[in-house]
Design an enzyme around this catalytic site. Structure first.
Site, mmCIF file in Angstrom:
data_model
loop_
_atom_site.group_PDB
_atom_site.id
_atom_site.type_symbol
_atom_site.label_atom_id
_atom_site.label_comp_id
_atom_site.label_asym_id
_atom_site.label_seq_id
_atom_site.Cartn_x
_atom_site.Cartn_y
_atom_site.Cartn_z
ATOM 1 N N CYS A 142 0.815 -1.226 0.000
ATOM 2 C CA CYS A 142 0.000 0.000 0.000
ATOM 3 C C CYS A 142 0.843 1.268 0.000
ATOM 4 C CB CYS A 142 -0.959 0.003 1.177
ATOM 5 S SG CYS A 142 -2.287 -1.173 0.921
ATOM 6 N N ASN A 158 -10.081 0.135 -0.454
ATOM 7 C CA ASN A 158 -8.625 0.235 -0.516
ATOM 8 C C ASN A 158 -8.162 -0.193 -1.916
ATOM 9 O OD1 ASN A 158 -5.862 0.031 -0.266
ATOM 10 N ND2 ASN A 158 -5.896 -1.210 1.586
ATOM 11 N N HIS A 201 -3.455 7.263 3.022
ATOM 12 C CA HIS A 201 -3.800 6.001 2.366
ATOM 13 C C HIS A 201 -5.153 5.527 2.904
ATOM 14 C CE1 HIS A 201 -3.758 2.087 0.703
ATOM 15 N NE2 HIS A 201 -3.581 1.477 1.867
HETATM 16 N N1 ACO Z 1 -18.138 -9.292 8.159
HETATM 17 C C1 ACO Z 1 -18.510 -9.703 9.362
HETATM 18 N N2 ACO Z 1 -17.640 -10.164 10.279
HETATM 19 C C2 ACO Z 1 -16.342 -10.207 9.932
HETATM 20 C C3 ACO Z 1 -15.895 -9.784 8.678
HETATM 21 C C4 ACO Z 1 -16.833 -9.332 7.765
HETATM 22 N N3 ACO Z 1 -16.508 -8.907 6.536
HETATM 23 N N4 ACO Z 1 -14.554 -9.938 8.631
HETATM 24 C C5 ACO Z 1 -14.172 -10.415 9.813
HETATM 25 N N5 ACO Z 1 -15.260 -10.587 10.613
HETATM 26 C C6 ACO Z 1 -15.309 -11.079 11.966
HETATM 27 C C7 ACO Z 1 -14.062 -11.838 12.356
HETATM 28 O O1 ACO Z 1 -14.142 -13.163 11.910
HETATM 29 C C8 ACO Z 1 -14.104 -11.734 13.862
HETATM 30 O O2 ACO Z 1 -14.995 -12.682 14.362
HETATM 31 P P1 ACO Z 1 -14.636 -13.575 15.663
HETATM 32 O O3 ACO Z 1 -14.430 -12.555 16.760
HETATM 33 O O4 ACO Z 1 -15.821 -14.412 15.822
HETATM 34 O O5 ACO Z 1 -13.364 -14.273 15.291
HETATM 35 C C9 ACO Z 1 -14.729 -10.360 14.100
HETATM 36 O O6 ACO Z 1 -15.359 -9.985 12.875
HETATM 37 C C10 ACO Z 1 -13.746 -9.286 14.505
HETATM 38 O O7 ACO Z 1 -12.684 -9.247 13.604
HETATM 39 P P2 ACO Z 1 -11.477 -8.280 13.841
HETATM 40 O O8 ACO Z 1 -10.332 -8.736 13.005
HETATM 41 O O9 ACO Z 1 -11.261 -8.117 15.292
HETATM 42 O O10 ACO Z 1 -12.037 -6.891 13.310
HETATM 43 P P3 ACO Z 1 -11.302 -5.517 13.326
HETATM 44 O O11 ACO Z 1 -12.042 -4.581 14.151
HETATM 45 O O12 ACO Z 1 -9.827 -5.674 13.581
HETATM 46 O O13 ACO Z 1 -11.455 -5.035 11.803
HETATM 47 C C11 ACO Z 1 -10.198 -4.974 9.759
HETATM 48 C C12 ACO Z 1 -10.948 -5.849 10.758
HETATM 49 C C13 ACO Z 1 -11.185 -4.014 9.121
HETATM 50 C C14 ACO Z 1 -9.594 -5.886 8.695
HETATM 51 C C15 ACO Z 1 -9.077 -4.185 10.468
HETATM 52 O O14 ACO Z 1 -8.349 -5.040 11.300
HETATM 53 C C16 ACO Z 1 -8.137 -3.489 9.538
HETATM 54 O O15 ACO Z 1 -8.478 -2.555 8.837
HETATM 55 N N6 ACO Z 1 -6.850 -3.897 9.495
HETATM 56 C C17 ACO Z 1 -5.836 -3.182 8.754
HETATM 57 C C18 ACO Z 1 -5.931 -3.363 7.283
HETATM 58 C C19 ACO Z 1 -4.816 -2.545 6.646
HETATM 59 O O16 ACO Z 1 -4.525 -1.440 7.058
HETATM 60 N N7 ACO Z 1 -4.116 -3.073 5.690
HETATM 61 C C20 ACO Z 1 -2.918 -2.354 5.233
HETATM 62 C C21 ACO Z 1 -3.009 -1.924 3.927
HETATM 63 S S1 ACO Z 1 -3.356 -3.226 2.799
HETATM 64 C C22 ACO Z 1 -1.897 -3.502 1.869
HETATM 65 O O17 ACO Z 1 -0.809 -3.143 2.231
HETATM 66 C C23 ACO Z 1 -2.043 -4.326 0.597
#
Ligand code: ACO
Length: 330
Positions: free
Chosen positions: A114, A284, A254
């Protein structure tokens, strides 16, 4: 000293809109979860199987050349930032150069997840500053849908396709790219990566069966470090340049997660009205997020405005760039 300036911006977005509603029919998710966790409502998808990253990059490049009223052969260098090149090789920059008729113009790709665009902008800036090149086209483009598993709710709701481009030229005054700071830390590589298809795990029946050619992400691990590092580097850019919140016209972050963006703006003391935010419409788009923001907000930018670009991505990679904007949009 020769300074580099952005003198034109352009973009391309595929027409198809993949909404949270449609994703609800594909995986066990819902609009409320996606919106509250990430800020995303919809994203664009390049559905045409015959079109890849180079197509979007080419469209962005063509409209930029037209806007700036220059020929492809006037360019000195094309840099394409992407994690989804058309091929492992040749570089997508070579394909774009051929598509736009940039005969005799060299080019290469930059891959830093990213942070690809901000790294590519840094590279392009150095070529201008060296005096060796007068026109460098920097494109950020990704067809993320080509590496997303649309049965994996952890990742498929987050990403979209798109392209954005900027032209770098020598600045004729005090405006331009003033400062930058890039970072990387490879110890985080397994938090967000594509497991197979490289020289460590070449493509095989097993890697395909195990879905190892898709984005693999430990979202929470990435989130925890992203929210700190993106804010750290943006704050560092302010301190290094004696900038206060009121001196900054726009933060250009970003677009990975609205909560990461909000955290960065809060640390900088910047009001939400000064944050370029289009994650709700595009998700993203990896290498395309920053130029897509610049493109959408171009009309609000005036010569002399201070803006700060900042990113965080897989690798880990992160960085920030301080720009004094170089032109008034017509
Ligand atoms: N819909 C419903 N529930 C979901 C979904 C979905 N799409 N995806 C995950 N869940 C569930 C999980 O399974 C989990 O359930 P569990 O507790 O029963 O296991 C629950 O939701 C909570 O998941 P978390 O991972 O704790 O959710 P979080 O609040 O961390 O949000 C997210 C997830 C949006 C992915 C976040 O962690 C995030 O944005 N991470 C960073 C992403 C990023 O910045 N990437 C960098 C750039 S990308 C690149 O470089 C190519």
């Amino acid at each position: 000293m020769i300074r580099a300036a952005i003198t034109a911006v352009s973009a391309y977005l595929p027409e198809y809109v993949l909404t949270n509603k449609e994703l609800e029919t594909m995986v066990d998710t819902n609009d409320e979860w996606i919106t509250s966790r990430s800020g995303i409502k919809e994203r664009r998808i390049l559905r045409d199987k015959d079109k890849a990253t180079s197509f979007m990059a080419t469209e962005a490049a063509k409209s930029l050349l037209q806007k700036r009223n220059i020929k492809a052969t006037d360019l000195d260098l094309i840099i394409v930032a992407t994690v989804t090149p058309d091929f492992q090789y040749p570089a997508t920059a070579n394909i774009v150069g051929d598509n736009i008729g940039a005969t005799g113009v060299w080019g290469f790709d930059v891959q830093a997840a990213c942070s690809s665009f901000i790294y590519a902008l840094e590279a392009g800036t150095r070529f201008i500053e060296s005096g060796k090149h007068k026109k460098v086209l920097v494109i950020g483009a990704d067809k993320m849908s080509s590496i997303i598993d649309y049965t994996d709710r952890n990742t498929c709701v987050l990403f979209g396709d798109g392209a954005g481009a900027v032209l770098l030229e020598p600045s004729t005054d005090e405006t331009g790219i003033i400062d930058s700071r890039m970072y990387s830390d490879g110890s985080g590589r397994k938090s967000l990566y594509q497991k197979a298809g490289g020289s460590l795990h070449p493509s095989s029946i097993e890697t395909v069966t195990n879905k190892e050619h898709f984005v693999s992400m430990d979202g929470q691990a990435v989130f925890k470090i992203a929210v700190v590092k993106m804010a750290d580097v943006a704050e560092e850019m302010m301190t290094r340049n004696n900038l206060k919140a009121e001196d900054i016209k726009f933060l250009v972050p970003h677009q990975a997660n609205k909560r990461i963006i909000d955290g960065t703006a809060a640390r900088m003391g910047i009001d939400a009205s000064k944050v370029m935010l289009n994650i709700q419409r595009f998700g993203n788009t990896t290498s395309a997020t920053l130029p897509l923001c610049l493109y959408e907000w171009e009309k609000e930018l005036q010569k002399g405005d201070n803006i700060i670009l900042t990113t965080f991505g897989a690798g880990f990679t992160w960085g920030a760039t301080y720009i004094k904007w170089s032109y008034d949009s017509k």
